[in-house]
Design a protein around this motif. Structure first.
Motif, PDB file in Angstrom:
ATOM      1  N   MET A   1       1.702 -29.331 -10.609  1.00  0.00           N
ATOM      2  CA  MET A   1       0.452 -29.011 -11.270  1.00  0.00           C
ATOM      3  C   MET A   1       0.671 -27.973 -12.369  1.00  0.00           C
ATOM      4  O   MET A   1       0.075 -28.066 -13.429  1.00  0.00           O
ATOM      5  CB  MET A   1      -0.538 -28.527 -10.206  1.00  0.00           C
ATOM      6  CG  MET A   1      -1.894 -28.224 -10.752  1.00  0.00           C
ATOM      7  SD  MET A   1      -2.681 -29.754 -11.238  1.00  0.00           S
ATOM      8  CE  MET A   1      -4.288 -29.210 -11.495  1.00  0.00           C
ATOM      9  N   ARG A   2       1.523 -26.994 -12.082  1.00  0.00           N
ATOM     10  CA  ARG A   2       1.803 -25.942 -13.060  1.00  0.00           C
ATOM     11  C   ARG A   2       2.465 -26.512 -14.310  1.00  0.00           C
ATOM     12  O   ARG A   2       2.164 -26.092 -15.421  1.00  0.00           O
ATOM     13  CB  ARG A   2       2.677 -24.875 -12.408  1.00  0.00           C
ATOM     14  CG  ARG A   2       2.999 -23.737 -13.344  1.00  0.00           C
ATOM     15  CD  ARG A   2       3.786 -22.682 -12.673  1.00  0.00           C
ATOM     16  NE  ARG A   2       2.909 -21.537 -12.529  1.00  0.00           N
ATOM     17  CZ  ARG A   2       3.264 -20.394 -12.029  1.00  0.00           C
ATOM     18  NH1 ARG A   2       4.453 -20.247 -11.538  1.00  0.00           N
ATOM     19  NH2 ARG A   2       2.420 -19.410 -11.961  1.00  0.00           N
ATOM     20  N   ARG A   3       3.374 -27.478 -14.135  1.00  0.00           N
ATOM     21  CA  ARG A   3       4.041 -28.097 -15.289  1.00  0.00           C
ATOM     22  C   ARG A   3       3.034 -28.869 -16.149  1.00  0.00           C
ATOM     23  O   ARG A   3       3.112 -28.846 -17.370  1.00  0.00           O
ATOM     24  CB  ARG A   3       5.147 -29.047 -14.827  1.00  0.00           C
ATOM     25  CG  ARG A   3       6.360 -28.341 -14.319  1.00  0.00           C
ATOM     26  CD  ARG A   3       7.424 -29.323 -13.960  1.00  0.00           C
ATOM     27  NE  ARG A   3       8.511 -28.631 -13.301  1.00  0.00           N
ATOM     28  CZ  ARG A   3       9.540 -29.235 -12.758  1.00  0.00           C
ATOM     29  NH1 ARG A   3       9.618 -30.551 -12.782  1.00  0.00           N
ATOM     30  NH2 ARG A   3      10.485 -28.534 -12.192  1.00  0.00           N
ATOM     31  N   MET A   4       2.117 -29.559 -15.502  1.00  0.00           N
ATOM     32  CA  MET A   4       1.111 -30.315 -16.248  1.00  0.00           C
ATOM     33  C   MET A   4       0.204 -29.373 -17.037  1.00  0.00           C
ATOM     34  O   MET A   4      -0.127 -29.653 -18.191  1.00  0.00           O
ATOM     35  CB  MET A   4       0.285 -31.184 -15.297  1.00  0.00           C
ATOM     36  CG  MET A   4       1.056 -32.380 -14.777  1.00  0.00           C
ATOM     37  SD  MET A   4       0.117 -33.390 -13.630  1.00  0.00           S
ATOM     38  CE  MET A   4      -1.269 -33.861 -14.595  1.00  0.00           C
ATOM     39  N   LEU A   5      -0.170 -28.261 -16.425  1.00  0.00           N
ATOM     40  CA  LEU A   5      -1.006 -27.287 -17.114  1.00  0.00           C
ATOM     41  C   LEU A   5      -0.260 -26.674 -18.294  1.00  0.00           C
ATOM     42  O   LEU A   5      -0.806 -26.531 -19.381  1.00  0.00           O
ATOM     43  CB  LEU A   5      -1.476 -26.196 -16.144  1.00  0.00           C
ATOM     44  CG  LEU A   5      -2.418 -25.149 -16.720  1.00  0.00           C
ATOM     45  CD1 LEU A   5      -3.663 -25.811 -17.278  1.00  0.00           C
ATOM     46  CD2 LEU A   5      -2.779 -24.125 -15.682  1.00  0.00           C
ATOM     47  N   THR A   6       1.002 -26.343 -18.100  1.00  0.00           N
ATOM     48  CA  THR A   6       1.828 -25.778 -19.174  1.00  0.00           C
ATOM     49  C   THR A   6       1.976 -26.792 -20.310  1.00  0.00           C
ATOM     50  O   THR A   6       1.844 -26.443 -21.484  1.00  0.00           O
ATOM     51  CB  THR A   6       3.216 -25.373 -18.641  1.00  0.00           C
ATOM     52  OG1 THR A   6       3.051 -24.429 -17.587  1.00  0.00           O
ATOM     53  CG2 THR A   6       4.078 -24.771 -19.736  1.00  0.00           C
ATOM     54  N   ALA A   7       2.227 -28.056 -19.971  1.00  0.00           N
ATOM     55  CA  ALA A   7       2.369 -29.094 -20.986  1.00  0.00           C
ATOM     56  C   ALA A   7       1.052 -29.274 -21.749  1.00  0.00           C
ATOM     57  O   ALA A   7       1.052 -29.431 -22.979  1.00  0.00           O
ATOM     58  CB  ALA A   7       2.802 -30.406 -20.343  1.00  0.00           C
ATOM     59  N   PHE A   8      -0.064 -29.228 -21.035  1.00  0.00           N
ATOM     60  CA  PHE A   8      -1.368 -29.372 -21.673  1.00  0.00           C
ATOM     61  C   PHE A   8      -1.627 -28.227 -22.651  1.00  0.00           C
ATOM     62  O   PHE A   8      -2.074 -28.445 -23.769  1.00  0.00           O
ATOM     63  CB  PHE A   8      -2.472 -29.433 -20.605  1.00  0.00           C
ATOM     64  CG  PHE A   8      -3.840 -29.525 -21.192  1.00  0.00           C
ATOM     65  CD1 PHE A   8      -4.287 -30.695 -21.776  1.00  0.00           C
ATOM     66  CD2 PHE A   8      -4.681 -28.425 -21.184  1.00  0.00           C
ATOM     67  CE1 PHE A   8      -5.549 -30.791 -22.333  1.00  0.00           C
ATOM     68  CE2 PHE A   8      -5.947 -28.497 -21.751  1.00  0.00           C
ATOM     69  CZ  PHE A   8      -6.384 -29.681 -22.324  1.00  0.00           C
ATOM     70  N   VAL A   9      -1.342 -26.993 -22.232  1.00  0.00           N
ATOM     71  CA  VAL A   9      -1.541 -25.827 -23.099  1.00  0.00           C
ATOM     72  C   VAL A   9      -0.646 -25.936 -24.335  1.00  0.00           C
ATOM     73  O   VAL A   9      -1.088 -25.659 -25.455  1.00  0.00           O
ATOM     74  CB  VAL A   9      -1.290 -24.513 -22.323  1.00  0.00           C
ATOM     75  CG1 VAL A   9      -1.218 -23.317 -23.254  1.00  0.00           C
ATOM     76  CG2 VAL A   9      -2.360 -24.309 -21.263  1.00  0.00           C
ATOM     77  N   LEU A  10       0.585 -26.359 -24.173  1.00  0.00           N
ATOM     78  CA  LEU A  10       1.495 -26.522 -25.310  1.00  0.00           C
ATOM     79  C   LEU A  10       0.988 -27.601 -26.276  1.00  0.00           C
ATOM     80  O   LEU A  10       1.064 -27.435 -27.497  1.00  0.00           O
ATOM     81  CB  LEU A  10       2.899 -26.842 -24.833  1.00  0.00           C
ATOM     82  CG  LEU A  10       3.656 -25.675 -24.191  1.00  0.00           C
ATOM     83  CD1 LEU A  10       4.997 -26.146 -23.646  1.00  0.00           C
ATOM     84  CD2 LEU A  10       3.857 -24.554 -25.196  1.00  0.00           C
ATOM     85  N   LEU A  11       0.458 -28.692 -25.741  1.00  0.00           N
ATOM     86  CA  LEU A  11      -0.085 -29.746 -26.596  1.00  0.00           C
ATOM     87  C   LEU A  11      -1.304 -29.254 -27.378  1.00  0.00           C
ATOM     88  O   LEU A  11      -1.461 -29.568 -28.568  1.00  0.00           O
ATOM     89  CB  LEU A  11      -0.466 -30.964 -25.761  1.00  0.00           C
ATOM     90  CG  LEU A  11       0.691 -31.876 -25.357  1.00  0.00           C
ATOM     91  CD1 LEU A  11       0.214 -32.948 -24.398  1.00  0.00           C
ATOM     92  CD2 LEU A  11       1.311 -32.516 -26.583  1.00  0.00           C
ATOM     93  N   VAL A  12      -2.155 -28.478 -26.716  1.00  0.00           N
ATOM     94  CA  VAL A  12      -3.328 -27.934 -27.407  1.00  0.00           C
ATOM     95  C   VAL A  12      -2.891 -26.985 -28.516  1.00  0.00           C
ATOM     96  O   VAL A  12      -3.411 -27.037 -29.641  1.00  0.00           O
ATOM     97  CB  VAL A  12      -4.281 -27.229 -26.411  1.00  0.00           C
ATOM     98  CG1 VAL A  12      -5.346 -26.427 -27.140  1.00  0.00           C
ATOM     99  CG2 VAL A  12      -4.918 -28.255 -25.480  1.00  0.00           C
ATOM    100  N   LEU A  13      -1.937 -26.123 -28.246  1.00  0.00           N
ATOM    101  CA  LEU A  13      -1.426 -25.207 -29.268  1.00  0.00           C
ATOM    102  C   LEU A  13      -0.796 -25.967 -30.430  1.00  0.00           C
ATOM    103  O   LEU A  13      -1.012 -25.633 -31.592  1.00  0.00           O
ATOM    104  CB  LEU A  13      -0.424 -24.223 -28.666  1.00  0.00           C
ATOM    105  CG  LEU A  13      -1.007 -23.135 -27.771  1.00  0.00           C
ATOM    106  CD1 LEU A  13       0.105 -22.336 -27.114  1.00  0.00           C
ATOM    107  CD2 LEU A  13      -1.904 -22.222 -28.574  1.00  0.00           C
ATOM    108  N   LEU A  14      -0.011 -26.984 -30.109  1.00  0.00           N
ATOM    109  CA  LEU A  14       0.617 -27.790 -31.156  1.00  0.00           C
ATOM    110  C   LEU A  14      -0.439 -28.478 -32.017  1.00  0.00           C
ATOM    111  O   LEU A  14      -0.339 -28.502 -33.243  1.00  0.00           O
ATOM    112  CB  LEU A  14       1.549 -28.826 -30.530  1.00  0.00           C
ATOM    113  CG  LEU A  14       2.329 -29.713 -31.484  1.00  0.00           C
ATOM    114  CD1 LEU A  14       3.256 -28.865 -32.359  1.00  0.00           C
ATOM    115  CD2 LEU A  14       3.122 -30.746 -30.725  1.00  0.00           C
TER     116      LEU A  14
END
Length: 135
Positions: A1-14
């Motif tokens: 779950m933590r990896r998915m949240l981190t990936a989501f935050v990175l995609l939003v920032l990108l």
């Protein structure tokens, strides 16, 4: 779950950064040759400026654009009036084109506000009398 949240935050920032980085680094964005020209920036007080085009000599004619519009929308009329021997001033009203977008007035787009801006512009250009043309 933590990896998915981190990936989501990175995609939003990108997604938030890419349009700005793409414009600066990759040349994305509008073709500068298609954008309206900038005139001379005239201070009208309170930290505000109008984008002004002033050409010719003779009796001044001031062209005031409508809403929404900008100084460039007058097309070839300014050049034609200059060729007839007039001094022609056309400008981007406050909030339009390359003029200041912020206002210190509570009613920045009222007739009174635009009239006060026009009076400040005429004062800055030391014009006591002019013919006004507008829409």
């Amino acid at each position: 779950m933590r990896r998915m949240l981190t990936a989501f935050v990175l995609l939003v920032l990108l997604a938030a950064i890419l349009p700005f980085a793409g414009d600066a680094l990759l040349g994305w964005g509008p073709d500068a040759s298609l954008l309206p020209a900038r005139g001379r920036s005239i201070d009208i007080g309170s930290g505000r400026h109008l984008n002004v085009f002033d050409a010719g000599e003779g009796r001044p004619i001031v062209l005031v654009h409508g809403s929404p519009s900008q100084a460039a929308d007058w097309g070839t009329l300014p050049k034609q009036l200059v060729a007839l021997g007039h001094r022609v001033i056309h400008y981007d009203r406050a909030g339009y084109g390359h003029s200041t977008r912020t206002s210190v007035r509570p009613d920045p787009h009222s007739y009174a506000a635009h009239a006060a801006d026009l009076l400040a512009l005429l004062d800055a250009l030391q014009i006591e009398q002019a013919a006004l043309v507008g829409w």
